[in-house]
Design a protein around this motif. Structure first.
Motif, PDB file in Angstrom:
ATOM      1  N   GLY A 161       8.972  19.366 -12.496  1.00  0.00           N
ATOM      2  CA  GLY A 161       7.776  19.912 -11.863  1.00  0.00           C
ATOM      3  C   GLY A 161       6.780  20.426 -12.882  1.00  0.00           C
ATOM      4  O   GLY A 161       7.148  21.050 -13.885  1.00  0.00           O
ATOM      5  N   GLU A 170       6.415  24.376   1.737  1.00  0.00           N
ATOM      6  CA  GLU A 170       4.959  24.284   1.874  1.00  0.00           C
ATOM      7  C   GLU A 170       4.476  22.861   2.129  1.00  0.00           C
ATOM      8  O   GLU A 170       3.350  22.661   2.593  1.00  0.00           O
ATOM      9  N   ALA A 180      10.919  29.096  -6.797  1.00  0.00           N
ATOM     10  CA  ALA A 180       9.901  28.934  -5.761  1.00  0.00           C
ATOM     11  C   ALA A 180       8.522  29.374  -6.225  1.00  0.00           C
ATOM     12  O   ALA A 180       7.512  28.746  -5.917  1.00  0.00           O
ATOM     13  N   ASP A 205      11.181  21.568   0.265  1.00  0.00           N
ATOM     14  CA  ASP A 205       9.940  22.245  -0.117  1.00  0.00           C
ATOM     15  C   ASP A 205       9.238  22.732   1.141  1.00  0.00           C
ATOM     16  O   ASP A 205       8.631  21.927   1.868  1.00  0.00           O
ATOM     17  N   GLN A 259       5.493  17.070  -8.667  1.00  0.00           N
ATOM     18  CA  GLN A 259       5.008  18.337  -8.114  1.00  0.00           C
ATOM     19  C   GLN A 259       5.884  18.745  -6.938  1.00  0.00           C
ATOM     20  O   GLN A 259       6.292  17.902  -6.127  1.00  0.00           O
ATOM     21  N   PHE A 260       6.152  20.042  -6.856  1.00  0.00           N
ATOM     22  CA  PHE A 260       6.905  20.635  -5.763  1.00  0.00           C
ATOM     23  C   PHE A 260       6.043  21.696  -5.091  1.00  0.00           C
ATOM     24  O   PHE A 260       4.997  22.083  -5.618  1.00  0.00           O
ATOM     25  N   ALA A 261       6.503  22.145  -3.931  1.00  0.00           N
ATOM     26  CA  ALA A 261       5.732  23.128  -3.171  1.00  0.00           C
ATOM     27  C   ALA A 261       6.678  24.199  -2.631  1.00  0.00           C
ATOM     28  O   ALA A 261       7.236  24.056  -1.561  1.00  0.00           O
ATOM     29  N   GLN A 262       6.873  25.222  -3.455  1.00  0.00           N
ATOM     30  CA  GLN A 262       7.762  26.333  -3.131  1.00  0.00           C
ATOM     31  C   GLN A 262       9.195  25.838  -2.906  1.00  0.00           C
ATOM     32  O   GLN A 262       9.791  26.077  -1.851  1.00  0.00           O
ATOM     33  N   GLU A 305       1.286  23.149  -7.331  1.00  0.00           N
ATOM     34  CA  GLU A 305       1.832  22.998  -5.989  1.00  0.00           C
ATOM     35  C   GLU A 305       1.346  21.686  -5.386  1.00  0.00           C
ATOM     36  O   GLU A 305       0.144  21.435  -5.314  1.00  0.00           O
ATOM     37  N   HIS A 343       6.908  26.740  -8.429  1.00  0.00           N
ATOM     38  CA  HIS A 343       6.884  25.380  -7.870  1.00  0.00           C
ATOM     39  C   HIS A 343       7.595  24.406  -8.811  1.00  0.00           C
ATOM     40  O   HIS A 343       7.134  23.279  -9.036  1.00  0.00           O
ATOM     41  N   GLN A 344       8.752  24.833  -9.325  1.00  0.00           N
ATOM     42  CA  GLN A 344       9.512  24.017 -10.254  1.00  0.00           C
ATOM     43  C   GLN A 344      11.006  24.129  -9.972  1.00  0.00           C
ATOM     44  O   GLN A 344      11.454  25.056  -9.298  1.00  0.00           O
TER      45      GLN A 344
END
Length: 297
Positions: A134, A169, A114, A167, A149-152, A138, A117-118
């Motif tokens: 990732g 976020e 988290a 994700d 791209q990921f977000a947490q 973010e 972001h990966q």
């Protein structure tokens, strides 16, 4: 069950009867037998080949519990937190960043990292670990795993040749094709874009969802900030609400084809949700007590 606030793992049978508590209850990183071992705010769990794997979040470690030998060992992480966005390293020497959940697929252990972001991947054959999908930025970007791209990233669930992720976020559900790693978005519209909307997945909205589980051709989503259990039908691409008025649901798991277990974080309890009517009933753990250990400040 990750009893996060008590720094322990609770093992029950399928009726809710206590089998064992794993961990002294004190925050720490000690390996050893069930009574001596320590965790620090453990989160996600995955069972594989007679062992339980744990994202030991605040220790920045991945732990393994041998359920036959009643022994806890550390398999990844050196206990330090930092940003490592590329490359592979010896698992025990690796620097992790808030590992949140774990899932086994195609002989590898996938980790939602988290803080970076990966998604990371642990290879048990050569005991290495490193970023797998990732960029570390973010966001909500699909495509090849190296560009996504990921977000947490938080909750993970694997089924067949797909790894699913939520994700928080971006309030999104992602699908990662295995083994190549192409990333696509099933629900979600952008960073910090959230709401409470059912219907077609292309228009549906979640709010800071943290957990999910595959069951019977659908993804069941712990829609944390909406205090609801949501369903994404993978065939019809429809999102519905299964149960509401939950108290910050954090995780969901299938107990049987018609019963899900939901961890309500702010209520400090496990609930059973019956399908398809969504009836919610408490799922008490018979014999569970508070940790007896006196912990050092």
């Amino acid at each position: 069950i990750a009893d996060t606030g008590h720094n322990r793992i609770v093992l029950t049978d399928r009726s809710g009867k206590l089998v064992a508590t794993i961990g002294s209850g004190c925050a720490g990183d000690t390996d050893g037998d069930y009574a001596r071992a320590e965790f620090n705010r453990p989160q996600g769990l995955a069972f594989h080949d007679g062992a339980l794997y744990i994202a030991d979040t605040d220790n920045q470690l991945i732990r393994r519990i041998d359920l036959a030998k009643h022994a806890v060992t550390t398999i990844a992480g050196n206990g330090q937190r930092g940003f490592v966005l590329s490359g592979q390293s010896s698992a025990r020497a690796a620097v992790l960043n808030s590992p949140w959940d774990v899932a086994w697929a195609d002989g590898k252990l996938y980790v939602s990292m988290a803080g970076d972001h990966q998604l990371w991947r642990y290879d048990p054959a050569n005991q290495t670990i490193g970023p797998w999908a990732g960029t570390g930025d973010e966001g909500l970007e699909d495509g090849p795993r190296g560009n996504a791209q990921f977000a947490q990233p938080s909750g993970l669930s694997a089924h067949g040749d797909t790894l699913y992720d939520v994700d928080p976020e971006s309030s999104s559900v992602r699908a990662i094709a295995l083994p190549d790693g192409k990333v696509s978005t099933l629900v979600g519209h952008g960073l910090f874009d959230f709401g409470m909307r059912n219907g077609d997945a292309s228009h549906a909205q979640l709010q800071h969802a943290e957990g999910l589980a595959w069951n019977g051709g659908a993804l069941y989503i712990a829609d944390t900030f909406n205090n609801a259990l949501r369903k994404l039908d993978l065939a019809s691409h429809q999102v519905t609400t299964v149960a509401g008025l939950l108290d910050r649901p954090l995780a969901v798991a299938a107990l049987s084809p018609d019963t899900l277990l939901v961890a309500e974080g702010d209520a400090n309890r496990i609930d059973a949700v019956h399908l398809p009517d969504g009836k919610v009933t408490p799922w008490p753990i018979a014999g569970l007590t508070r940790p007896a250990a006196t912990c050092k400040p």
